[in-house]
Design an enzyme around this catalytic site. Structure first.
Site, mmCIF file in Angstrom:
data_model
loop_
_atom_site.group_PDB
_atom_site.id
_atom_site.type_symbol
_atom_site.label_atom_id
_atom_site.label_comp_id
_atom_site.label_asym_id
_atom_site.label_seq_id
_atom_site.Cartn_x
_atom_site.Cartn_y
_atom_site.Cartn_z
ATOM 1 N N HIS A 196 0.814 -1.216 0.000
ATOM 2 C CA HIS A 196 0.000 0.000 0.000
ATOM 3 C C HIS A 196 0.849 1.269 0.000
ATOM 4 C CE1 HIS A 196 -3.943 1.664 0.011
ATOM 5 N NE2 HIS A 196 -4.523 0.663 0.662
ATOM 6 N N ASP A 250 -2.428 3.248 -4.184
ATOM 7 C CA ASP A 250 -3.692 3.125 -3.455
ATOM 8 C C ASP A 250 -4.551 2.049 -4.104
ATOM 9 O OD1 ASP A 250 -2.986 5.188 -1.697
ATOM 10 O OD2 ASP A 250 -3.672 6.716 -3.123
#
Length: 487
Positions: A458, A462
Site C-alpha cells: 500500500h 492506493d
C-alpha cells in the site's frame, strides 16, 4: 589443518586445505547434502567433491586442487560456515602421476605459495600457473593458494595418523560468521567470549558450541566450559555425538512433539516471508473472472502448433497478461527504499513464479519477461521448472524478481491472500479454473471460472491503482482479444 607425518624418509608432499568457498548472494553457510568423494580418492582440478544446499539452491562444489583426499570435515546433514575447512588434499609426485600431472601442476598454486617454502622447494611450485584451476571460486583464485609443507600422509581405513596441530587462542573477540551458531549459543547460555574457536583464525564453529553444551562448567556456575581448541578441527569420520540428556530433556519439556530445524532453503523462505509481514503494509483485493474464452484460446493455439511443439500453459498466458498489465500500471513493478524514503520504479519486469519442489517452495525468475512472447515465456517456464525439481537452479535464477505470479490453483484451491515476495511490491494469485454457474449474455450458464487475488504494497499505490490492475487482468482473461489493443 588436519595433516600428519608419515614414516621417516618419505618424500615431501604438499597438503592443501580446501575451505568452503563464498557461494555468492551474501550466503554465510551451507548444509552438506552428499559427499561425492571418499577419503583416499584421487581428485582432479575442478572435480565436484561435495553437494551442498544453501538458502538459495543445491550446488556442487568443485575442488580447485588435484591430489588425494586425506580428510573430510562434516557429515552429511551438517551445516558449515563459509571459510571453514571442507577437506584436505595431498599433492605429491606419486599422487600427481595418478592424476596425469605433476604435483606442482595438480596443486594449482602459484609462486606466492611456493615462496614461503624456501628456495629448495621452488622446483615443486614451477608450472603452477599453467595447470591451476580455471573455475574461480570466491576466495580461491586461479593462483596464489597457500600451501603447507608436511610429510607424506598415510590413510588407513579412512582415518589419519599422527598428531593434529592445535590452533592458538586469539586475543580479543573471536569472530562468529554463522547466525545459527550465535542463536545456538544464546539458547543454551553459552558465552562465546569464553570459547576458543577451532575454525580458521579462531572462528567459532557450531561444533565448538555443541561441545561446550555437552561439557558442564567445572566451577559450578552453570556456564558452559570452554571447548578444547583442537577438538572440532578433527575431520568427521563418524556420526556426531548426540546432545546431552539434560539438553534433550529441557527441549522435551519446553514443547511436546518433534522439532524440525528451520535451515537451508526452508529457513530462507521462513525469514523472507516473516520479513515481508514485518515491513510491508500489504492489502489484498480479488475478483472472479470467466476464463472460458481464455481456455478456448489456449486450446486453439496448441491445436494450431501441432503435437511436436510444447503446449502453451495457462501460466504462460497469465504471465503475458501480467506483463501487459504492468506496462499500464508500473507502480506495481517497483520497490520501496525506506532509508531514502523513495519508491523505485523498475525499468524491466523480472517475473517470478512460485514452484513447489521436494525441497520446498522456490521462486525462479524469468528475466526480461516484458520483452518475451507467450511462446518464449512458456519455454522459460518449462526450463526453470525442470531445474527447480532437479535442484539445479542457480542463485542468480532465484533472485532479482520484481513481480511474482503464484498459481496455487494447482493445489485444488480457489483463493488465497498471497504474501508478497520481499522486496517486491505485488503478487498475483490464481486459483483453480473450474466449471461454475455464471450469468453469460443474460442467461445462466456453466462457465470456466477462476478467482484472481492481488496482494500489493500500500506504500507504492492506493486501492484505485491496484483495482485497475486487477480489473485489466480479469478483462484479458475474459476477453483475450483485449491484449491485441496493446500489440
Amino acid at each position: 589443518m588436519a595433516i600428519a607425518s608419515g614414516a621417516s624418509g618419505a618424500s615431501d608432499v604438499n597438503c592443501l586445505e580446501f575451505k568452503l568457498p563464498d557461494l555468492g548472494e551474501g550466503l554465510t553457510e551451507a548444509e552438506i547434502v552428499r559427499w561425492l568423494v571418499e577419503i583416499g580418492d584421487v581428485v582432479a582440478v575442478d572435480q565436484p567433491v561435495v553437494e551442498v544446499e544453501t538458502a538459495k539452491a543445491l550446488v556442487e562444489v568443485p575442488c580447485p586442487y588435484a591430489g588425494m583426499v586425506t580428510a573430510r570435515f562434516g557429515e552429511e546433514g551438517a551445516e558449515l560456515p563459509v571459510g571453514s575447512p571442507l577437506l584436505t588434499v595431498t599433492v605429491g609426485p606419486e599422487v600427481g602421476a595418478d592424476t596425469g600431472r605433476s604435483a606442482s601442476g595438480a596443486s594449482g598454486v602459484s609462486g606466492t605459495g611456493a615462496a614461503g617454502a624456501g628456495a629448495g622447494d621452488s622446483a615443486g611450485a614451477s608450472g603452477a600457473d599453467d595447470d591451476s584451476s580455471g573455475n574461480v571460486l570466491v576466495g580461491y583464485g586461479t593462483g596464489g593458494a597457500v600451501v603447507a609443507r608436511r610429510r607424506r600422509v598415510r590413510v588407513t581405513g579412512g582415518t589419519r595418523t599422527g598428531p593434529v596441530p592445535q590452533p592458538a587462542l586469539r586475543a580479543g573477540p573471536v569472530p562468529v560468521i554463522s547466525p545459527l551458531v550465535r542463536r545456538l549459543a544464546r539458547e543454551h547460555g553459552v558465552d562465546l567470549r569464553e570459547l576458543a574457536g577451532s575454525g580458521p583464525d579462531g572462528l567459532i564453529l557450531r561444533s565448538d558450541v555443541e561441545q561446550a553444551i555437552r561439557t558442564p562448567a567445572a566451577d559450578g556456575t552453570g556456564r558452559a566450559a570452554p571447548v578444547d581448541a583442537g577438538r572440532a578441527s578433527e575431520p568427521v569420520t563418524a556420526v556426531a555425538a548426540p546432545i546431552s540428556a539434560t539438553a534433550t530433556a529441557t527441549a522435551t519439556a519446553a514443547a511436546a512433539g518433534s522439532r524440525v530445524p528451520l535451515r537451508g532453503m526452508r529457513g530462507a523462505v521462513a525469514e523472507k516471508l516473516a520479513r515481508s509481514r514485518r515491513e510491508i503494509p500489504d492489502a489484498t483485493c480479488w475478483v472472479d473472472a470467466d476464463a472460458t474464452a481464455l481456455m478456448a484460446a489456449r486450446a486453439a493455439m496448441n491445436a494450431a502448433a501441432g503435437p511436436a511443439v510444447p503446449k502453451i500453459s495457462v501460466l504462460a498466458l497469465l504471465a503475458r497478461v501480467c506483463t501487459a498489465a504492468l506496462a499500464r500500471f508500473p507502480e506495481l513493478n517497483s520497490t520501496v527504499d525506506m532509508e531514502a524514503r523513495e519508491i523505485v520504479r523498475l525499468p524491466s519486469v523480472h517475473l517470478g513464479f512460485a514452484a513447489q519442489t521436494e525441497r520446498g517452495l522456490v521462486v525462479p525468475v524469468v528475466r526480461e519477461a516484458d520483452g518475451r512472447t507467450t511462446e518464449s515465456l512458456n519455454e522459460e517456464f518449462i526450463r526453470l521448472t525442470e531445474a527447480a525439481r532437479s535442484g539445479a537452479l542457480t542463485p542468480a535464477e532465484l533472485t532479482g524478481g520484481t513481480f511474482t505470479l503464484n498459481n496455487y490453483g494447482v493445489f485444488g484451491v480457489d483463493g488465497s491472500t498471497p504474501i508478497i515476495n520481499h522486496p517486491e511490491a505485488a503478487m498475483l494469485g490464481v486459483g483453480r479454473i473450474v466449471p461454475k454457474p455464471w450469468v453469460h449474455e443474460g442467461e445462466l450458464a456453466v462457465r470456466q471460472v477462476v478467482q484472481l487475488s492481488l496482494t500489493f504494497d500500500h506504500r507504492v499505490c492506493d486501492g484505485g491503482t491496484a483495482g485497475g490492475f486487477l480489473r485489466y487482468v480479469a478483462d484479458c482473461v475474459e476477453q483475450p482479444a483485449v491484449l491485441l489493443r496493446g500489440v
